[in-house]
Scaffold this active site. Structure first.
Site, mmCIF file in Angstrom:
data_model
loop_
_atom_site.group_PDB
_atom_site.id
_atom_site.type_symbol
_atom_site.label_atom_id
_atom_site.label_comp_id
_atom_site.label_asym_id
_atom_site.label_seq_id
_atom_site.Cartn_x
_atom_site.Cartn_y
_atom_site.Cartn_z
ATOM 1 N N GLU A 89 -3.397 -9.619 4.102
ATOM 2 C CA GLU A 89 -4.441 -9.431 5.280
ATOM 3 C C GLU A 89 -5.393 -10.524 5.338
ATOM 4 O OE1 GLU A 89 -2.390 -5.569 4.155
ATOM 5 O OE2 GLU A 89 -3.201 -7.113 3.206
ATOM 6 N N GLU A 142 0.750 -1.262 0.086
ATOM 7 C CA GLU A 142 -0.037 -0.118 0.082
ATOM 8 C C GLU A 142 0.932 1.353 0.084
ATOM 9 O OE1 GLU A 142 -4.189 -1.076 2.344
ATOM 10 O OE2 GLU A 142 -2.408 -1.399 3.470
#
Length: 696
Positions: free
Chosen positions: A127, A107
């Site tokens: 995640e 990210e």
């Protein structure tokens, strides 16, 4: 603590380097360091472009999980703020990616205007494996950079992708051969020379005319595959928002999903397991720098199912094994089974023919203990009988070189007594593999009273090398896993006596999430094993052996799948359990002989009794120091006994159920007429419940 971020200037290009060992996890200090360095670079008039990079091992492997639940996790600048600073930088920012670029690390990289990478850099958003979804814009930026389908596959699976495979997408502008940072500086200079406009991922559009049809197909597929886990579908819906919503609205969908998942018991379980498996390798009283013994050659005694499986673990990682049997026929059969297992794997495309031959070339069959003269580690996998173990270890003590580690694969017997059969008890310990040993991940490393620290440390290192998850157990009957399993089995047997049938109990526990109910598991393992154990315990205690229903089955020759019948009936060549009237009659006869009037048992009672029996015995194991931590017990049950992953293990399950509620249930069971004393809540469980504390 030294600053984890450094800033250097190379002509018109500033290089911001993250260096927080081991993998640049994005804790508060690293986030603040990036923000400060970015401000400095933008304030320096001589700097016209910026490169953000990490180390050869990792650009960044993502969030610092040790900060979850602490004030540092929310300390400003948070990751979303740092990413916005990168995107809003007036000077072009180039991400230079090597090693791991995962989760928040990816990210962060997607916040840069451009990205270059080493071909073998690993990029991913894992995640979902913690029951979460990316929380800093990953589900919105990734589809804009690599396309909807690739992004959805990466987010929902959590699996990383090599940078080389993403070359040609907007995620990777250039693959760099050689010095990555120098290549990034050259690339940045090229951006300046060409006057390229800054490209923010958030400003791109997801172009996929078939996107809605693909998403509907994906919903059907993911929904079917993600039973018990909400994260994959939440991930899908967040990615879907990138197709039909503006960036900021998509980010709101992502954030809402992230917060709901963070509060879910499933994510709590997966995060617990993630931490537990790493904690299991740490032994409280064992220095991290303990010198290890060299293990270059392994001996295995017994070429049966267990011995063959144990052997394969070492062959798989290139370690030579000497495999001992007493008769040539048994040895030939064992070696043939190992080869057949490898050939079956080859037929599935997971091994090449030359790999099969390479592995088989590493195993040497023998009928003589003398072949162990130069072995560094010897593991016995012989019959579970102390007299047999004594003969084996006395022979090993005489034959093996000084410093060789002598290990028993026993699943119940006393390691200290086994060690006493040698003149080198410091070199002896238990290595309890689970069947099938070449498949099951769990390894119980049983530490005897005399086991030397370097023997324990070496065994833990060996476990890691052969890709096992090892937990350390002290010495007691059954160690951690099987000692608890005995209580679980007793609880299930009590339910049979009280009025339930095997198929109801198995069904209830399988709905709870257990891979297999206790009676199906018993039939698979062989009921004669438990029968022999119960007789042994009665003999050791000097009391008369009183058969239970399982023993009545064995007396009738019903040992389980291997004899075609046990608790269930099995058709030839099949493993499907078929409820059997013969079993039901044996149960009815047992109840009648013991004046038991059967009653209706609910599925909820089945789960309470069986799972809380595990928890209660686990608490005793902790109190006695047999296990170092509650999470070790959870690791054992998740990896060796089919406990459902989404529940995190029996000890975490008890925490989430509420320890006072567990205590109340156990007291209710203990108060019943004729109840076994083991239903009394363990002192540690009572203490934690009274103090409002938890196991994990």
């Amino acid at each position: 603590m030294s600053n984890p971020v450094s800033l250097s200037v190379h002509g018109p290009v500033a290089v911001i380097t993250m260096d927080k060992p081991p993998v640049n996890s994005l804790g508060a200090a690293l986030r603040a360091g990036i923000a400060d360095a970015l401000d400095q670079a933008n304030a320096n008039a001589a700097v016209r472009a910026i490169v953000l990079t990490g180390t050869a091992r990792a650009f960044s492997a993502g969030a610092d999980v040790t900060e979850f639940g602490t004030p540092n996790a929310a300390r400003e600048p948070n990751l979303r703020v740092v990413i916005s600073m990168l995107e809003d930088s007036p000077k072009p920012v180039v991400g230079a990616i090597a090693g791991q670029c995962l989760g928040g690390g990816l990210e962060l990289a997607m916040g840069c205007h451009f990205r270059v990478a080493s071909a073998d850099a690993n990029l991913g958003l894992p995640e979902v494996k913690l029951g979460l979804l990316p929380g800093a814009g990953g589900t919105q930026r990734l589809p804009r950079l690599v396309g909807l389908e690739t992004a959805l596959n990466m987010v929902v699976s959590g699996n990383p992708v090599a940078a080389a495979k993403l070359a040609g997408t907007a995620l990777i502008d250039q693959i760099v051969d050689g010095d990555l940072v120098q290549g990034a500086i050259v690339f940045a200079q090229g951006v300046l020379d060409k006057g390229l406009p800054l490209r923010r991922a958030r400003d791109l559009k997801v172009q996929d005319p078939q996107g809605q049809a693909f998403l509907q197909f994906a919903r059907n597929t993911v929904g079917a595959m993600s039973k018990n886990f909400p994260a994959p579908m939440k991930c899908l819906e967040a990615v879907a928002a990138s197709l039909n919503k503006p960036f900021d609205e998509g980010v709101r969908v992502e954030r809402e999903g992230f917060l709901s998942l963070m509060a879910s018991p499933e994510s709590r379980a997966l995060r617990h397991v993630f931490a537990a498996e790493r904690a299991a390798a740490k032994i409280p009283d064992l220095p991290a720098d303990t010198t290890l013994r060299n293990i270059a050659k392994v001996g295995v005694i017994g070429a049966g199912t267990m011995g063959g499986g144990i052997t394969m673990n070492f062959l798989n990682v290139g370690m030579p094994v000497v495999l001992l049997e007493m008769k040539q026929e048994a040895l030939d059969k064992g070696l043939a089974t190992i080869r057949r297992n490898y050939e079956n794997t080859m037929k599935k495309g997971k091994l090449k023919p030359e790999q099969v031959e390479q592995r088989m070339a590493l195993v040497t069959g023998t009928l003589s203990y003398d072949a162990f003269v130069d072995a560094d580690l010897v593991i016995e996998a012989v019959f579970e009988n102390m007299d047999v173990k004594q003969s084996v270890f006395e022979t090993l003590d005489r034959v093996c070189k000084p410093g060789a580690i002598l290990a028993s694969n026993t699943s119940y017997l006393n390691i200290d007594r086994i060690a006493s059969f040698t003149k080198r008890p410091a070199d002896v310990l238990g290595l309890h593999f689970f069947s099938p040993a070449n498949v099951m991940r769990l390894l119980e490393v049983v530490r005897g009273a005399a086991t030397a620290p370097d023997v324990l440390a070496t065994s833990m290192a060996v476990a890691k090398k052969i890709k096992k998850i090892a937990i350390v157990s002290g010495v007691c009957d059954g160690f951690i896993g099987n000692r608890m399993l005995a209580r679980y089995g007793t609880a299930a047997a009590g339910l049979i006596n009280a009025g339930a049938l095997p198929q109801q109990i198995d069904g209830a526990l399988q709905k709870f999430g257990m891979a297999m109910g206790p009676f199906r598991m018993g039939d698979l393992a062989g009921l004669d094993i438990g029968w022999a154990t119960r007789q042994r315990k009665a003999n050791e205690a000097g009391v008369a052996f009183t058969p239970i229903v399982a023993d009545k089955l064995c007396e009738a020759g019903r040992y389980g799948q291997k004899t075609g019948s046990g608790w269930y009936r099995y058709e030839a060549g099949k493993r499907d359990p078929i409820p059997d009237p013969v079993t039901e009659q044996l149960i009815a006869d047992y109840r009648a002989a013991n004046s038991i009037t059967p009653r209706k048992i609910s599925d909820a009672e089945v789960i309470e009794r069986c799972i809380y029996a595990l928890v209660n015995e686990g608490a005793r194991i902790l109190e006695e120091g047999i296990a170092a931590r509650a999470s070790d017990i959870d690791v054992a049950y998740l990896n060796g006994y089919g406990f459902p992953l989404h529940r995190g293990g029996p000890m975490l399950y008890a925490d989430l159920a509420g320890l006072p509620n567990v205590v109340r249930a156990l007291r209710r069971f203990a108060a019943e007429p004729g109840a076994d004393a083991s239903w009394q809540p363990a002192p540690l469980l009572l203490k934690l419940a009274d103090e409002g504390k938890t196991f994990c």
